[in-house]
Design a protein around this motif. Structure first.
Motif, short mmCIF file in Angstrom:
data_model
loop_
_atom_site.label_atom_id
_atom_site.label_comp_id
_atom_site.label_asym_id
_atom_site.label_seq_id
_atom_site.Cartn_x
_atom_site.Cartn_y
_atom_site.Cartn_z
N SER A 105 0.81 -1.22 0.00
CA SER A 105 0.00 0.00 0.00
C SER A 105 0.84 1.27 0.00
CB SER A 105 -0.93 0.01 1.22
OG SER A 105 -0.17 -0.06 2.42
N GLN A 106 2.18 1.14 -0.04
CA GLN A 106 3.04 2.30 0.05
C GLN A 106 3.98 2.35 -1.15
OE1 GLN A 106 4.83 3.08 3.84
NE2 GLN A 106 3.26 1.96 4.96
N LYS A 107 4.54 3.53 -1.38
CA LYS A 107 5.44 3.71 -2.50
C LYS A 107 6.90 3.67 -2.04
CE LYS A 107 2.52 6.48 -5.56
NZ LYS A 107 2.40 7.73 -6.34
N LEU A 108 7.75 3.17 -2.93
CA LEU A 108 9.19 3.25 -2.77
C LEU A 108 9.71 4.04 -3.96
CD1 LEU A 108 9.97 -0.41 -1.65
CD2 LEU A 108 9.95 1.63 -0.20
N GLU A 109 10.21 5.23 -3.70
CA GLU A 109 10.56 6.15 -4.78
C GLU A 109 11.87 5.77 -5.45
OE1 GLU A 109 10.09 7.01 -1.65
OE2 GLU A 109 8.09 7.93 -1.63
N LEU A 110 11.97 6.10 -6.72
CA LEU A 110 13.22 5.97 -7.47
C LEU A 110 13.62 7.34 -8.01
CD1 LEU A 110 12.82 2.75 -9.69
CD2 LEU A 110 14.28 3.04 -7.68
N ASP A 111 14.94 7.52 -8.18
CA ASP A 111 15.45 8.73 -8.82
C ASP A 111 15.86 8.47 -10.26
OD1 ASP A 111 15.54 10.65 -6.47
OD2 ASP A 111 16.72 9.00 -5.67
N LEU A 112 16.25 7.22 -10.56
CA LEU A 112 16.78 6.92 -11.88
C LEU A 112 16.66 5.43 -12.17
CD1 LEU A 112 18.56 7.78 -14.42
CD2 LEU A 112 20.54 7.16 -13.00
N VAL A 113 16.36 5.11 -13.44
CA VAL A 113 16.52 3.76 -13.98
C VAL A 113 17.58 3.85 -15.06
CG1 VAL A 113 15.41 1.83 -15.16
CG2 VAL A 113 14.09 3.21 -13.53
N VAL A 114 18.63 3.02 -14.97
CA VAL A 114 19.72 3.12 -15.92
C VAL A 114 20.15 1.72 -16.36
CG1 VAL A 114 21.52 3.12 -14.13
CG2 VAL A 114 22.00 4.16 -16.36
N GLY A 115 20.55 1.60 -17.63
CA GLY A 115 21.03 0.33 -18.17
C GLY A 115 20.76 0.26 -19.65
N ASP A 116 20.98 -0.93 -20.22
CA ASP A 116 20.66 -1.06 -21.65
C ASP A 116 19.16 -1.27 -21.85
OD1 ASP A 116 20.25 -3.68 -20.86
OD2 ASP A 116 21.99 -4.48 -21.93
N LEU A 117 18.43 -1.45 -20.76
CA LEU A 117 16.97 -1.48 -20.72
C LEU A 117 16.37 -2.66 -21.47
CD1 LEU A 117 16.18 2.34 -21.15
CD2 LEU A 117 16.78 1.06 -19.08
N ASP A 118 17.16 -3.71 -21.68
CA ASP A 118 16.61 -4.89 -22.36
C ASP A 118 15.74 -5.73 -21.44
OD1 ASP A 118 18.70 -5.78 -20.76
OD2 ASP A 118 19.39 -7.27 -22.21
N SER A 119 15.83 -5.49 -20.12
CA SER A 119 15.01 -6.24 -19.16
C SER A 119 13.82 -5.44 -18.65
CB SER A 119 15.87 -6.68 -17.97
OG SER A 119 16.91 -7.53 -18.37
N LEU A 120 13.79 -4.16 -18.92
CA LEU A 120 12.73 -3.30 -18.40
C LEU A 120 11.42 -3.57 -19.14
CD1 LEU A 120 12.06 -0.95 -16.47
CD2 LEU A 120 12.65 0.62 -18.34
N LEU A 121 10.40 -4.00 -18.41
CA LEU A 121 9.11 -4.30 -19.01
C LEU A 121 8.41 -3.03 -19.48
CD1 LEU A 121 7.84 -6.95 -16.44
CD2 LEU A 121 8.84 -7.39 -18.69
N PRO A 122 7.70 -3.05 -20.60
CA PRO A 122 7.04 -1.84 -21.12
C PRO A 122 6.09 -1.20 -20.12
CG PRO A 122 7.05 -3.57 -22.79
CD PRO A 122 7.55 -4.20 -21.52
N GLU A 123 5.28 -2.02 -19.44
CA GLU A 123 4.33 -1.46 -18.48
C GLU A 123 5.03 -0.86 -17.27
OE1 GLU A 123 4.37 -6.01 -17.75
OE2 GLU A 123 4.60 -4.58 -19.41
N VAL A 124 6.20 -1.42 -16.94
CA VAL A 124 6.97 -0.87 -15.81
C VAL A 124 7.61 0.45 -16.23
CG1 VAL A 124 8.93 -1.26 -14.28
CG2 VAL A 124 7.36 -3.13 -14.80
N ARG A 125 8.10 0.50 -17.44
CA ARG A 125 8.66 1.77 -17.94
C ARG A 125 7.59 2.86 -17.93
NH1 ARG A 125 12.92 2.60 -22.74
NH2 ARG A 125 13.01 4.89 -22.67
N ASP A 126 6.38 2.53 -18.35
CA ASP A 126 5.29 3.50 -18.34
C ASP A 126 5.00 3.96 -16.91
OD1 ASP A 126 5.08 3.23 -21.06
OD2 ASP A 126 3.36 1.86 -20.99
N TYR A 127 5.03 3.01 -15.98
CA TYR A 127 4.74 3.36 -14.58
C TYR A 127 5.75 4.37 -14.05
CZ TYR A 127 4.44 2.89 -9.50
OH TYR A 127 4.34 3.16 -8.16
N TRP A 128 7.05 4.08 -14.24
CA TRP A 128 8.06 4.99 -13.69
C TRP A 128 8.09 6.31 -14.43
CZ3 TRP A 128 9.07 4.00 -9.04
CH2 TRP A 128 9.22 2.68 -8.56
#
Length: 267
Positions: free
Chosen positions: A69-92
């Protein structure tokens, strides 16, 4: 910090309920399962001034926050992004988190995250807590230890801790170290099991504060290795001729031990 050529360590601080007890730290989330509850990871988040997800690590945080029920904030996502799911990218993206594509295939996403934090422009040291497991595949666990060892060439930029769901691990450079090995915070305390493990080359170690202390003891793979030793004093001192890995397990409250997992759920 160093005191009369002795490096002092407070590993339990990464799990403190009092942020930035001794030193500032940044957080890197690796692409490894986060097996504990959000309340456990909240402590680590609150102790960090910068939070960076290494590519698929953003998926892991997304799963965690959507199951709580709570958020954990991010400041940055970095990498070649081959593992980042499309829906997760949209979320962040909707959360206004910067997503940085680094296509370099000669460095890992872990390396890219570390370089972002330990930049030449940073004037003051900052510790790094790398959140990722040593369980699962052996090659991945060895890779994480390899990177931990490789990054800690000195302590000029800061110290690096690897935090898994069972233990905290860090590199002791050649010299003398003083480790606060008995400490507890709200619901979390360091346990008694420790290991002092050479990776790159043989070393000679001298310890004080362990159940089985040694003096000028040679340790190497294929020879003697100190595992499953026990802490018996609040402060443990270790003097080593070469760099070694130090690891200590911890105990957490029962409510932090498990959380609903979506790893095996199929759509």
């Amino acid at each position: 910090m160093a005191d009369d050529d002795v490096m002092v360590w407070h590993p339990a601080d990464v799990l403190s309920d009092r942020p930035n007890l001794h030193e500032k730290s940044a957080l890197i989330i690796l692409n490894q399962p986060l097996e504990l509850r959000e309340s456990f990871y909240r402590r680590v988040w609150d102790n960090s001034t910068l939070r960076v997800a290494a590519d698929g690590g953003a998926n892991r945080i997304h799963e965690l926050v959507t199951s709580s029920s709570q958020k954990l904030e991010l400041d940055l996502v970095v990498g070649d992004l081959d593992s980042l799911l499309p829906e997760v990218r949209d979320y962040w993206t909707e959360e206004h988190v910067k997503i940085e594509h680094d296509p370099d295939q000669f460095s890992t996403d872990f390396t890219k995250a570390v370089k972002h934090i330990w930049t030449a422009e940073r004037k003051d040291p900052i510790n790094i807590v790398a959140l990722g497991g040593l369980g699962g595949r052996v090659d991945q666990g060895i890779s994480v230890l390899h990177h931990l060892y490789m990054f800690q060439k000195s302590y000029d930029s800061g110290k690096m801790y690897l935090l898994s769901s069972e233990c905290v691990t860090f590199v002791l450079k050649s010299g003398k170290h003083k480790i606060k090995a008995q400490a507890s915070f709200q619901g979390v305390r360091l346990n008694k099991h420790v290991g002092v493990i050479p990776l790159k080359e043989p070393s000679r170690i001298t310890t004080k504060g362990l159940e089985w202390d040694v003096a000028d003891w040679e340790t190497e793979f294929g020879g003697q290795v100190s595992t499953s030793n026990h802490v018996v004093e609040e402060w443990v001192t270790i003097e080593t001729t070469k760099d070694v890995i130090f690891t200590i397990d911890f105990e957490i409250s029962p409510e932090d031990l498990a959380r609903p997992s979506q790893d095996n759920v199929k759509p």
